[in-house]
Design a protein around this motif. Structure first.
Motif, short mmCIF file in Angstrom:
data_model
loop_
_atom_site.label_atom_id
_atom_site.label_comp_id
_atom_site.label_asym_id
_atom_site.label_seq_id
_atom_site.Cartn_x
_atom_site.Cartn_y
_atom_site.Cartn_z
N PHE A 286 -3.95 -7.28 -7.06
CA PHE A 286 -3.08 -8.04 -6.16
C PHE A 286 -3.78 -8.20 -4.82
CE2 PHE A 286 1.52 -8.99 -5.14
CZ PHE A 286 1.30 -9.40 -3.84
N ALA A 287 -4.15 -9.40 -4.47
CA ALA A 287 -4.76 -9.71 -3.17
C ALA A 287 -5.89 -8.74 -2.84
CB ALA A 287 -3.71 -9.75 -2.08
N GLY A 288 -6.24 -8.64 -1.56
CA GLY A 288 -7.24 -7.69 -1.11
C GLY A 288 -6.57 -6.56 -0.37
N LYS A 289 -7.36 -5.57 -0.01
CA LYS A 289 -6.80 -4.37 0.63
C LYS A 289 -6.04 -4.74 1.92
CE LYS A 289 -6.60 0.18 1.12
NZ LYS A 289 -5.66 0.91 0.25
N GLN A 290 -6.63 -5.62 2.72
CA GLN A 290 -6.01 -5.96 4.01
C GLN A 290 -4.64 -6.58 3.81
OE1 GLN A 290 -9.09 -6.61 2.98
NE2 GLN A 290 -10.54 -6.94 4.65
N ILE A 291 -4.52 -7.44 2.80
CA ILE A 291 -3.22 -8.09 2.54
C ILE A 291 -2.23 -7.03 2.05
CG2 ILE A 291 -2.00 -9.69 0.99
CD1 ILE A 291 -3.47 -11.28 3.00
N ARG A 292 -2.65 -6.17 1.15
CA ARG A 292 -1.73 -5.16 0.62
C ARG A 292 -1.27 -4.20 1.71
NH1 ARG A 292 -5.61 -4.97 -3.58
NH2 ARG A 292 -6.28 -2.89 -3.00
N ASN A 293 -2.14 -3.99 2.70
CA ASN A 293 -1.76 -3.10 3.81
C ASN A 293 -0.67 -3.71 4.67
OD1 ASN A 293 -3.55 -1.09 3.18
ND2 ASN A 293 -5.17 -1.84 4.54
N ALA A 294 -0.57 -5.04 4.67
CA ALA A 294 0.41 -5.71 5.54
C ALA A 294 1.61 -6.21 4.76
CB ALA A 294 -0.27 -6.88 6.25
N ALA A 295 1.36 -6.76 3.57
CA ALA A 295 2.43 -7.44 2.81
C ALA A 295 3.48 -6.44 2.33
CB ALA A 295 1.83 -8.17 1.62
N THR B 202 0.83 -1.20 0.00
CA THR B 202 0.00 0.00 0.00
C THR B 202 0.87 1.25 0.00
OG1 THR B 202 -1.78 -1.12 1.15
CG2 THR B 202 -1.77 1.27 1.32
N ALA B 203 1.91 1.25 0.86
CA ALA B 203 2.80 2.43 0.92
C ALA B 203 3.50 2.61 -0.42
CB ALA B 203 3.81 2.25 2.04
N MET B 204 3.93 1.52 -1.01
CA MET B 204 4.61 1.62 -2.31
C MET B 204 3.66 2.19 -3.36
SD MET B 204 6.55 -1.31 -4.51
CE MET B 204 5.17 -2.24 -5.05
N GLU B 205 2.43 1.70 -3.34
CA GLU B 205 1.44 2.16 -4.32
C GLU B 205 1.21 3.68 -4.18
OE1 GLU B 205 -2.34 0.32 -3.75
OE2 GLU B 205 -3.11 1.00 -5.67
N GLU B 206 1.11 4.14 -2.93
CA GLU B 206 0.87 5.57 -2.72
C GLU B 206 2.00 6.40 -3.31
OE1 GLU B 206 -1.61 4.94 1.42
OE2 GLU B 206 0.35 5.93 1.53
N VAL B 207 3.24 5.95 -3.07
CA VAL B 207 4.39 6.71 -3.56
C VAL B 207 4.46 6.67 -5.09
CG1 VAL B 207 6.92 6.76 -3.58
CG2 VAL B 207 5.69 6.45 -1.43
N LEU B 208 4.19 5.49 -5.64
CA LEU B 208 4.24 5.38 -7.11
C LEU B 208 3.17 6.26 -7.75
CD1 LEU B 208 4.91 1.54 -7.65
CD2 LEU B 208 6.53 3.43 -7.75
N LYS B 209 1.99 6.30 -7.12
CA LYS B 209 0.92 7.16 -7.66
C LYS B 209 1.35 8.62 -7.64
CE LYS B 209 -3.27 4.49 -7.02
NZ LYS B 209 -4.31 4.08 -6.10
N ILE C 155 2.95 -1.16 -12.43
CA ILE C 155 2.88 -1.75 -11.07
C ILE C 155 1.59 -1.32 -10.37
CG2 ILE C 155 3.96 -1.77 -8.78
CD1 ILE C 155 6.68 -1.64 -10.15
N ILE C 156 1.25 -0.04 -10.53
CA ILE C 156 0.02 0.45 -9.89
C ILE C 156 -1.18 -0.34 -10.41
CG2 ILE C 156 -1.56 2.43 -9.75
CD1 ILE C 156 1.03 4.21 -9.91
N GLU C 157 -1.21 -0.54 -11.72
CA GLU C 157 -2.33 -1.29 -12.31
C GLU C 157 -2.34 -2.72 -11.78
OE1 GLU C 157 -4.79 -0.29 -14.00
OE2 GLU C 157 -5.63 -2.19 -14.73
N MET C 158 -1.14 -3.32 -11.66
CA MET C 158 -1.07 -4.71 -11.17
C MET C 158 -1.55 -4.79 -9.72
SD MET C 158 -0.40 -7.80 -11.97
CE MET C 158 0.75 -8.05 -13.31
N LEU C 159 -1.19 -3.77 -8.93
CA LEU C 159 -1.58 -3.82 -7.51
C LEU C 159 -3.09 -3.75 -7.32
CD1 LEU C 159 1.26 -1.69 -5.84
CD2 LEU C 159 0.90 -4.16 -5.68
#
Ligand SMILES: Cc1cc2nc3c(=O)[nH]c(=O)nc-3n(C[C@H](O)[C@H](O)[C@H](O)COP(=O)(O)OP(=O)(O)OC[C@H]3O[C@@H](n4cnc5c(N)ncnc54)[C@H](O)[C@@H]3O)c2cc1C
Ligand code: FES
Ligand code: FES
Length: 1079
Positions: A359-368, A328-335, A352-356
């Motif tokens: 990618f999994a659900g929000k809860q997983i992306r927040n932790a992974a 999630t943090a990576m996605e925010e920065v890339l955006k 990468i943003i499109e792929m995310l």
């Protein structure tokens, strides 16, 4: 600070505003188990234990000191180690509102919009919405959609959930200021005006001043608004104390030690000391390995406080992400980068943003974390193909080897889940490069469903051109899902360098790609042809996308894409979900106090949305309670030579092992199955024995130590074809009308074919759970059970215990979904538990893990239908001969009734004139299949609809017309001899065609398909006629017992179970009318 700097052994965090300090925390304990067992906050539910369902969603809040800001994010408590929460605040469903203190807006809206049925997913849904509002008090529907990618609901179909929460988004729209403005409700003003049906939350006057709903399904304007200023505050202590985030931690449990180093030096030292230690970021991979693959990792290291692994930096060549940075943090920065920089610099980031998104659900992306995804080295990782094609570089570091850089290329992955990284090395960061003007990058993923699913095949594709030309300078193509590792298509990459980006490159590239990515027919994962085709499709899409972009800068060299081609490569567009529901109004004269026909909120809805509703595993432990774990057969058809439980009994805390030796032959036999397999097993997942121990982990660990020796018998019968070959069926039945054989011979046209219908897992959100309580007198047993069938449970338990039925009481308060899966199969679990409770004289509890539940309980019957039909040139079916084979599994269970139901439904809504339909309940070596929504009828109807489609194709007719011509009319007789009176089939059909504007839809689809080569659309209309109710006519009745107390209150008892369908609510409505008592 050096690696032997002092460290803390006490975990400090906050839950719902209260401080938790624990000096005895077990690193193996998840936040979910901690909340439910130690803090007794049972609102957060266990649905799957592997991050897949969202029932365990909670909100974590973290103070970001550098920004003086609190960040909130939803996570799966089932995968979050409680040890990782030091210095964080946790909010659970209990923390935001209750029936005593008042419901939170997200709880109230979900309940009143009918978004909670069985309620087991509900706390997770509430917490996802709550987290969204904490981050954005006025979210869009797109954001809401994103926050719900990790939440499943098996009951509602999502419509009421989205309807309820839409009113808290910007899509609720501007209001007119009136209290009951339709924009405060769902769907806005004046939609759905076709013959003025009532729409959810549509503009309707309330029945009375109390706000009682009349025709509205719910009235959003009558609910409390969301007020962010009323939210509980972040614990001030966590803002003040910066020691919590700085200190080194070490928590020692019985089997595992958890380290949280504070510096890179400490981290490298630990990894040097323990090369096999697992570095856990989000624990989303390791957590699943531990939970479901029985892995034990004695040393865990959480690098979340090591600055080098959590920092994000921009360099001249790209963005450098610390390995522990979350997705999630990576996605925010890339955006942010995409908005700040020229488009040509951020083409990898955009991919990468499109792929995310997928990618999994929000809860997983927040932790992974990004590092976890790379280092897992999964062949279907979604990021690795992109990072590989992009040429990302990794910084690795070890105590003795120092720092080194490696490029993520074809040499990085050395085998299935293996990389070039040494055991002592730590991945520090990942450098994702910027792109250049003459460089193009795209990513692709194909999964079974778009969101939150693992890829079948994915790809990252990059091409660099010589400046101002279309000549390829460099090509990088990386694929996932085509080998045991992420692979690069090296031959294609080499062959196409120096070539022009034109049709001949596409042709040669396609042939070379086939050679580069051969996939053996036996490749794990199957779907070999499809996977091969996907690689070519991705390459084609990449070719077209790049050609389109080249045309924009070099129009003289490259032709523009046609409209068709543009559509083929256009990225997925978000469309806001919309829905409507038509329902019948109550008649105008109906009394205001009569609730029948009115949309009443589920009686438990408020308790479900606040987490107060009690499911079986929420019940506090009984004194002296034991936990049970089942020993299941690992063979499908084998003789049991012996069972050795000696190792299991050595485990501390194990009380006993119980198996067929403990029951007489007669008591061990229930119908056609054994409580405990005694001499042989005829499917995997059959119960062989049960271990009872002091708690769940002990019982489960010990159960794995029980050795069962088998001698394999004949090759198991698995598929329907196997059963047909061996004529393996319990029984077969035929229903006939007319003379199908003669009519087939006389028919102008005939067709024959096969229709296959797969099985389905029930996936009720609450797995099987039971508590058996021996009462200590006369062999009495009380069982609290997640069964849909307390009567059958009572019978089976009494038989196994050798007591009269009246000595057994089965209680069912509510079920977290059933769908047929808990109708009969639940006794295969509840009976062994009762036997264990009876033998030990102590209460025994079990709640199955998801994988155990799936292995044991079977599901929907797969069907094979072999058919012949005869018909006229007008599509009138004159004859049908059908043979329906159901894969019943290893016991008869309800298969006879399911097959019968399918036979009743083989003609669906059609008056086929001469019919012979035969059903077979095939005996196979699969866990017994059982009741499932529709009970065989969907399989029968599916077969008839396939026939109608194929007849229409054969005659080149519109399938709708063929269907129409065959519909039943009043006075017709079904193939099972029922005369149809007041037949509404044609009326329903016409209404559906009219309301859906089917002819326009179909014309549009045909036009679209004729104009497009790469994208196709479809539309279909099918009738559904559910034949008759129970064929055992005495089952078509029910009764209820009413007790009226002296204070006027009423107790209604009935024989149904509440599993989300709102049965209790409906019964109260009925009683209210019958007794004339206001609801
Ligand atoms: C429900 C669910 C859905 C998922 N969906 C997807 C999906 O759609 N696409 C996809 O690609 N993956 C998916 N995954 C897999 C997983 O979530 C990702 O791989 C995730 O990025 C792993 O990150 P993590 O931080 O949780 O890893 P962890 O579980 O913490 O660690 C994973 C591995 O990486 C190692 N590791 C971590 N950090 C380092 C480091 N700095 N140095 C050395 N080794 C390290 C660990 O030791 C461990 O072996 C899914 C998982 C779940 C549970
Ligand atoms: S996601 Fe945690 S229980 Fe399903
Ligand atoms: S209400 Fe969502 S799973 Fe039952």
């Amino acid at each position: 600070m050096s690696h032997d700097a002092p460290c803390s052994n006490t975990l400090v965090f906050f839950v719902n505003g209260s401080k938790v300090e624990d000096a005895d925390v077990d690193p193996e304990c998840s936040l979910l188990v901690y909340l439910r067992t130690k803090l007794r906050l049972c609102g957060t539910k266990l649905g799957c234990g592997e991050g897949g369902c969202g029932a365990c969603t909670v909100m974590l809040s973290k103070y970001i000191r550098a920004e003086d800001k609190v960040k909130h994010y939803s996570v799966n408590a089932c995968l979050t180690p409680v040890a990782s929460l030091h210095g964080l605040a946790v909010t659970t469903v209990e923390g935001i509102g209750s029936t005593k203190t008042g419901l939170h807006a997200v709880q109230e809206r979900l309940a009143k919009a009918h978004g909670s049925q069985c309620g087991f997913c509900t706390p997770g849904i509430v917490m996802s919405m709550y987290t969204l509002l904490r981050n954005n008090p006025q979210p869009t529907m797109a954001q809401l959609d994103e926050y719900f990618t990790g939440n499943l609901c098996r009951c509602t179909g999502y419509r009421p959930i989205l309807d309820g929460y839409r009113s808290l988004t910007t899509s609720a729209g501007p209001t007119c200021g009136k209290a009951n403005c339709c924009m405060l409700n769902v769907g806005g003003c004046g939609t759905m005006n076709r013959e003025n049906p009532v729409k959810n939350g549509g503009m309707e006057e309330l029945d009375d001043e109390s706000g009682r709903s009349g025709h509205n399904l719910f009235q959003a304007s009558a609910m409390r608004p969301y007020d962010p200023s009323q939210e509980i505050i972040f614990p001030p202590e966590l803002k003040v104390r910066n020691d919590l985030e700085r200190e080194r931690l070490e928590f020692k449990g019985p089997r595992v030690v958890f380290h949280r180093p504070a510096t890179l030096e400490q981290l490298l030292h630990l990894k040097d000391l323990h090369p096999t230690a697992k570095i856990i970021g989000g624990n989303t991979e390791v957590g699943v390995e531990v939970q479901y693959k029985n892995q034990l990792y004695p040393v865990l290291i959480n690098p979340i406080n090591v600055a080098e692994l959590t920092s994000i930096q921009e360099t001249s060549t790209g963005m450098v992400f610390g390995a522990a940075v979350t997705l999630t943090a990576m996605e925010e920065v890339l955006k942010e980068q995409v908005t700040l920089k020229h488009e040509s610099r951020t083409r990898v980031f955009a991919a990468i943003i499109e792929m995310l998104r997928w990618f999994a659900g929000k809860q997983i992306r927040n932790a992974a974390a990004i590092g976890g995804n790379i280092m897992t080295a999964s062949p279907i990782s979604d990021l690795n193909p992109l990072l590989t094609a992009a040429g990302a570089t990794l910084t690795l570091h070890s105590k003795n080897g120092g720092e080194r850089q490696v490029t993520l290329d074809h040499t990085f992955f050395t085998g299935y889940r293996r990389t070039v990284v040494h055991p002592q090395e730590v991945l520090i960061n990942i450098n994702i490069p910027f792109t250049q003007q003459n460089e193009y990058f795209f990513g692709y993923k194909q999964a079974r469903r778009r969101e939150d699913d693992i890829a079948i095949v994915n790809a990252g594709c990059k091409v660099v051109f010589r400046p101002d030309s279309i000549e390829v300078l460099k090509l990088d193509l990386a694929f996932g899902g085509m080998a045991p590792t992420t692979v690069m298509a090296l031959g294609t990459m080499k062959e196409l360098v120096g070539r022009k980006w034109d049709a001949s490159l596409l042709e040669d590239g396609t042939s070379q790609l086939t050679r580069d990515l051969p996939l053996a027919f036996s490749a794990p994962g199957g779907m070999v042809e499809y996977r091969r085709a996907l690689t070519l499709s991705f390459f084609f899409k990449f070719y077209l996308s790049v050609r389109g972009l080249l045309n924009q800068i070099l129009p003289e060299l490259v032709a523009p894409l046609t409209h068709d081609e543009q559509l083929a490569v256009s990225p997925h567009q978000y469309t806001e979900p919309s829905s409507s529901q038509l329902f019948q109004r109550v008649s105008p004269g109906q009394s205001q106090i009569d609730p029948i026909g009115r949309p009443i909120v589920h009686t438990s809805a408020f308790k479900q949305t606040t987490g107060e509703a009690v499911y079986i595993d929420d019940m506090p432990p009984f004194v002296n309670e034991l936990y049970a774990a089942l020993v299941l057969s690992s063979r499908a058809n084998a003789k049991i030579l012996g069972i050795d439980e000696s190792e299991a009994l050595k485990v501390e805390g194990v009380e006993r092992f119980i198996c067929a030796r403990d029951l007489s032959e007669e008591r061990n036999q229930i119908l056609d199955y054994e409580v405990f397999a005694s001499k042989m097993v005829d499917c995997m997942g059959q119960v062989v024995g049960v271990v009872v121990a002091k708690d769940q982990p002990t019982a489960q660990r010990a159960a794995r130590l029980v050795r069962v020796n088998y001698e394999d018998l004949d090759t198991p019968i698995i598929t329907i074809q196997d059963a047909i070959d061996k004529k393996s069926w319990w029984n077969k039945w035929t229903m006939k009308r007319g003379d199908a054989e003669a009519a087939l011979k006389a028919a102008p046209y005939t067709l024959e074919g096969e229709t296959h219908i797969g099985g389905q897992e029930h996936f009720y959100m609450e797995t099987n759970a039971h508590i058996a309580i021996p009462k200590g007198e006369d062999g009495e047993m009380e069982i609290i059970s997640t069964t849909q069938n307390p009567s059958e449970t009572q019978l089976a338990v009494a038989k196994a215990l050798g007591v009269a039925n009246n000595k057994v009481v089965c209680r069912v308060k509510r079920l977290g979904g059933g769908f047929g899966g808990k109708e009969t199969r639940s006794t295969t679990i509840s009976v062994p538990i009762c036997v264990a409770a009876s033998i030990t004289g102590r209460p025994v509890r079990i709640m199955l893990d998801r994988h155990e539940d799936m292995v044991i309980t079977g599901g929907r019957h797969p069907f094979l239908c072999r058919w012949r039909v005869g018909f006229t040139d007008q599509g009138i079916i004159k004859a049908a001969d059908l043979h329906l084979y159901a894969n019943s599994g290893n016991t008869q269970d309800l298969s006879f009734a399911v097959v019968h139901r399918s036979l009743y439904s083989t003609c669906n809504a059609y008056n086929w004139q001469n019919v012979s339909t035969t059903g077979y309940a095939c005996k196979t070596n699969l866990p017994s299949n059982t009741a499932f929504r529709g009970f065989g009828a969907p399989q029968g109807m599916f077969c008839s609809e396939d026939i109608m489609e194929r007849v229409a194709q054969h005659l080149h007719m519109d399938p709708k017309v063929v269907r129409e011509k065959n519909l039943y009319k009043s006075g017709d007789t079904t193939h099972f001899g029922q005369v149809i009176e007041r037949c509404t089939v044609s009326r329903c059909w016409e209404e559906v065609l009219d309301q859906s504007d089917y002819s326009t839809l179909r014309a549009n689809v045909q036009k679209f398909n004729s104009e497009h080569t790469y994208k196709k659309r479809g539309v279909s209309v099918v009738p559904v006629m559910f034949s008759i109710s129970f064929t055992l006519s005495w089952l078509n009745q029910a009764g209820a017992l009413i007790l009226i107390y002296r204070d006027g209150s009423v107790l209604l008892s009935h024989g149904g179970t509440e599993m989300g369908q709102g049965l209790h609510t409906k019964m109260i409505q009925v009683a209210s009318r019958a007794l004339g008592i206001p609801y």
